[in-house]
Motif scaffolding. Structure first.
Motif, PDB file in Angstrom:
ATOM      1  N   THR A  25       0.838  -3.506   8.271  1.00 17.64           N
ATOM      2  CA  THR A  25      -0.384  -4.165   8.399  1.00 17.64           C
ATOM      3  C   THR A  25      -0.274  -5.350   8.309  1.00 17.64           C
ATOM      4  O   THR A  25       0.331  -5.774   8.701  1.00 17.64           O
ATOM      5  CB  THR A  25      -0.507  -3.028   6.231  1.00 17.64           C
ATOM      6  OG1 THR A  25      -0.303  -4.281   6.073  1.00 17.64           O
ATOM      7  CG2 THR A  25       0.058  -1.855   5.773  1.00 17.64           C
ATOM      8  N   PRO A  26      -1.998  -5.675   8.490  1.00 15.77           N
ATOM      9  CA  PRO A  26      -2.572  -7.082   9.317  1.00 15.77           C
ATOM     10  C   PRO A  26      -2.021  -7.624   7.999  1.00 15.77           C
ATOM     11  O   PRO A  26      -1.682  -9.151   8.038  1.00 15.77           O
ATOM     12  CB  PRO A  26      -4.028  -6.483   8.852  1.00 15.77           C
ATOM     13  CG  PRO A  26      -4.488  -5.283   8.633  1.00 15.77           C
ATOM     14  CD  PRO A  26      -3.426  -4.548   8.396  1.00 15.77           C
ATOM     15  N   GLN A  27      -1.460  -7.741   6.709  1.00 15.03           N
ATOM     16  CA  GLN A  27      -0.953  -7.804   5.298  1.00 15.03           C
ATOM     17  C   GLN A  27       0.844  -8.015   5.537  1.00 15.03           C
ATOM     18  O   GLN A  27       0.622  -9.181   4.763  1.00 15.03           O
ATOM     19  CB  GLN A  27      -1.444  -7.080   4.577  1.00 15.03           C
ATOM     20  CG  GLN A  27      -2.609  -7.371   3.456  1.00 15.03           C
ATOM     21  CD  GLN A  27      -4.080  -6.147   4.593  1.00 15.03           C
ATOM     22  OE1 GLN A  27      -3.007  -5.205   4.713  1.00 15.03           O
ATOM     23  NE2 GLN A  27      -4.749  -6.340   4.142  1.00 15.03           N
ATOM     24  N   GLN A  79       2.284  -5.640   5.326  1.00 13.78           N
ATOM     25  CA  GLN A  79       3.244  -4.610   4.802  1.00 13.78           C
ATOM     26  C   GLN A  79       4.096  -3.815   5.673  1.00 13.78           C
ATOM     27  O   GLN A  79       3.050  -3.177   6.741  1.00 13.78           O
ATOM     28  CB  GLN A  79       2.723  -3.475   3.588  1.00 13.78           C
ATOM     29  CG  GLN A  79       3.540  -2.345   3.668  1.00 13.78           C
ATOM     30  CD  GLN A  79       2.157  -2.071   2.510  1.00 13.78           C
ATOM     31  OE1 GLN A  79       1.442  -1.892   2.335  1.00 13.78           O
ATOM     32  NE2 GLN A  79       3.063  -0.311   2.137  1.00 13.78           N
ATOM     33  N   VAL A  93       4.859  -0.439   7.601  1.00  9.67           N
ATOM     34  CA  VAL A  93       5.028   0.918   6.273  1.00  9.67           C
ATOM     35  C   VAL A  93       5.474   2.226   7.943  1.00  9.67           C
ATOM     36  O   VAL A  93       5.670   2.962   7.581  1.00  9.67           O
ATOM     37  CB  VAL A  93       2.960   1.378   6.824  1.00  9.67           C
ATOM     38  CG1 VAL A  93       2.828   0.744   6.268  1.00  9.67           C
ATOM     39  CG2 VAL A  93       2.947   1.535   8.436  1.00  9.67           C
ATOM     40  N   TYR A 125      -1.529   7.174   7.177  1.00 12.35           N
ATOM     41  CA  TYR A 125      -2.277   5.923   7.370  1.00 12.35           C
ATOM     42  C   TYR A 125      -3.715   5.946   6.486  1.00 12.35           C
ATOM     43  O   TYR A 125      -4.519   6.421   7.119  1.00 12.35           O
ATOM     44  CB  TYR A 125      -1.960   4.909   8.535  1.00 12.35           C
ATOM     45  CG  TYR A 125      -0.122   5.534   9.138  1.00 12.35           C
ATOM     46  CD1 TYR A 125       0.183   6.269   8.078  1.00 12.35           C
ATOM     47  CD2 TYR A 125       0.159   4.085   9.745  1.00 12.35           C
ATOM     48  CE1 TYR A 125       1.914   6.034   9.145  1.00 12.35           C
ATOM     49  CE2 TYR A 125       1.276   4.226  10.073  1.00 12.35           C
ATOM     50  CZ  TYR A 125       2.422   5.151   9.663  1.00 12.35           C
ATOM     51  OH  TYR A 125       3.309   4.753   9.922  1.00 12.35           O
ATOM     52  N   GLY A 181      -7.792   1.261   8.936  1.00  7.78           N
ATOM     53  CA  GLY A 181      -7.985   0.235   9.900  1.00  7.78           C
ATOM     54  C   GLY A 181      -6.855  -0.571  11.489  1.00  7.78           C
ATOM     55  O   GLY A 181      -6.227   0.444  10.941  1.00  7.78           O
ATOM     56  N   TYR A 212      -3.099  -1.570  12.536  1.00 10.82           N
ATOM     57  CA  TYR A 212      -1.872  -2.497  12.210  1.00 10.82           C
ATOM     58  C   TYR A 212      -1.862  -2.778  13.228  1.00 10.82           C
ATOM     59  O   TYR A 212      -1.711  -2.639  14.536  1.00 10.82           O
ATOM     60  CB  TYR A 212      -1.344  -0.409  12.306  1.00 10.82           C
ATOM     61  CG  TYR A 212      -1.803  -0.054  10.453  1.00 10.82           C
ATOM     62  CD1 TYR A 212      -0.760   0.435   9.799  1.00 10.82           C
ATOM     63  CD2 TYR A 212      -3.024   0.512  11.111  1.00 10.82           C
ATOM     64  CE1 TYR A 212      -1.434   0.603   8.589  1.00 10.82           C
ATOM     65  CE2 TYR A 212      -3.287   1.446  10.209  1.00 10.82           C
ATOM     66  CZ  TYR A 212      -2.406   1.401   8.284  1.00 10.82           C
ATOM     67  OH  TYR A 212      -2.933   1.636   7.686  1.00 10.82           O
ATOM     68  N   LYS A 260      -1.795  -4.008  18.794  1.00 12.84           N
ATOM     69  CA  LYS A 260      -2.835  -3.642  17.798  1.00 12.84           C
ATOM     70  C   LYS A 260      -3.222  -2.527  17.980  1.00 12.84           C
ATOM     71  O   LYS A 260      -3.225  -1.662  19.617  1.00 12.84           O
ATOM     72  CB  LYS A 260      -3.650  -4.770  17.643  1.00 12.84           C
ATOM     73  CG  LYS A 260      -2.844  -5.627  17.811  1.00 12.84           C
ATOM     74  CD  LYS A 260      -4.108  -7.063  17.194  1.00 12.84           C
ATOM     75  CE  LYS A 260      -3.465  -8.500  16.873  1.00 12.84           C
ATOM     76  NZ  LYS A 260      -4.540  -9.092  16.681  1.00 12.84           N
ATOM     77  N   LYS A 288      -6.779   2.795  13.493  1.00 14.12           N
ATOM     78  CA  LYS A 288      -5.698   4.294  12.280  1.00 14.12           C
ATOM     79  C   LYS A 288      -7.651   4.552  11.984  1.00 14.12           C
ATOM     80  O   LYS A 288      -8.177   4.046  11.683  1.00 14.12           O
ATOM     81  CB  LYS A 288      -5.724   4.362  12.104  1.00 14.12           C
ATOM     82  CG  LYS A 288      -5.219   5.287  10.427  1.00 14.12           C
ATOM     83  CD  LYS A 288      -4.781   6.818  11.503  1.00 14.12           C
ATOM     84  CE  LYS A 288      -5.193   7.933  10.376  1.00 14.12           C
ATOM     85  NZ  LYS A 288      -6.156   8.561   9.867  1.00 14.12           N
TER      86      LYS A 288
END
Length: 102
Positions: free
Chosen positions: A51-53, A55, A57, A78, A81, A83, A97, A100
């Motif tokens: 994720t952009p943060q 995390q 996945v 998902y 956003g 990814y 990138k 989704k």
């Protein structure tokens, strides 16, 4: 799609590169991750979706990703956003990138 580099004797020598593609983009249910790994660069490959943060996945490793290989990832569950697809090999990291959508 080969790059040209100058050899020691001044001759232009093509060099092959590792490439990564993620499609379709945007993705709804599945994402195809296409890896093009020239035999000259072959090594174990780790593919992560983040994720952009930051995390993680999804992760998989590939010990036979030589030449062109396509890996299908189910992204149906998902959250919508952006990814990042990060590929690590031989102390090198490449990224792309995808978005989704629902």
């Amino acid at each position: 799609n080969a790059q040209i580099s100058s050899g020691g004797n001044g001759i232009q020598v093509p060099t092959k590169q590792f490439t990564i593609k993620a499609y379709p983009n945007p993705a709804i249910d599945q994402l195809n991750i296409e890896l093009n790994m020239p035999k000259e660069l072959y090594s174990d490959v780790i593919v992560e979706i983040m994720t952009p943060q930051g995390q993680k996945v999804y992760q998989f490793s590939c010990s036979d990703c030589v030449d062109k290989s396509i890996h299908v990832v189910n992204v149906k569950d998902y959250a919508p956003g952006m990814y990042h697809v990060r590929v690590s090999y031989q102390n090198t990291v490449r990224a792309t990138k995808f978005i989704k959508i629902s």
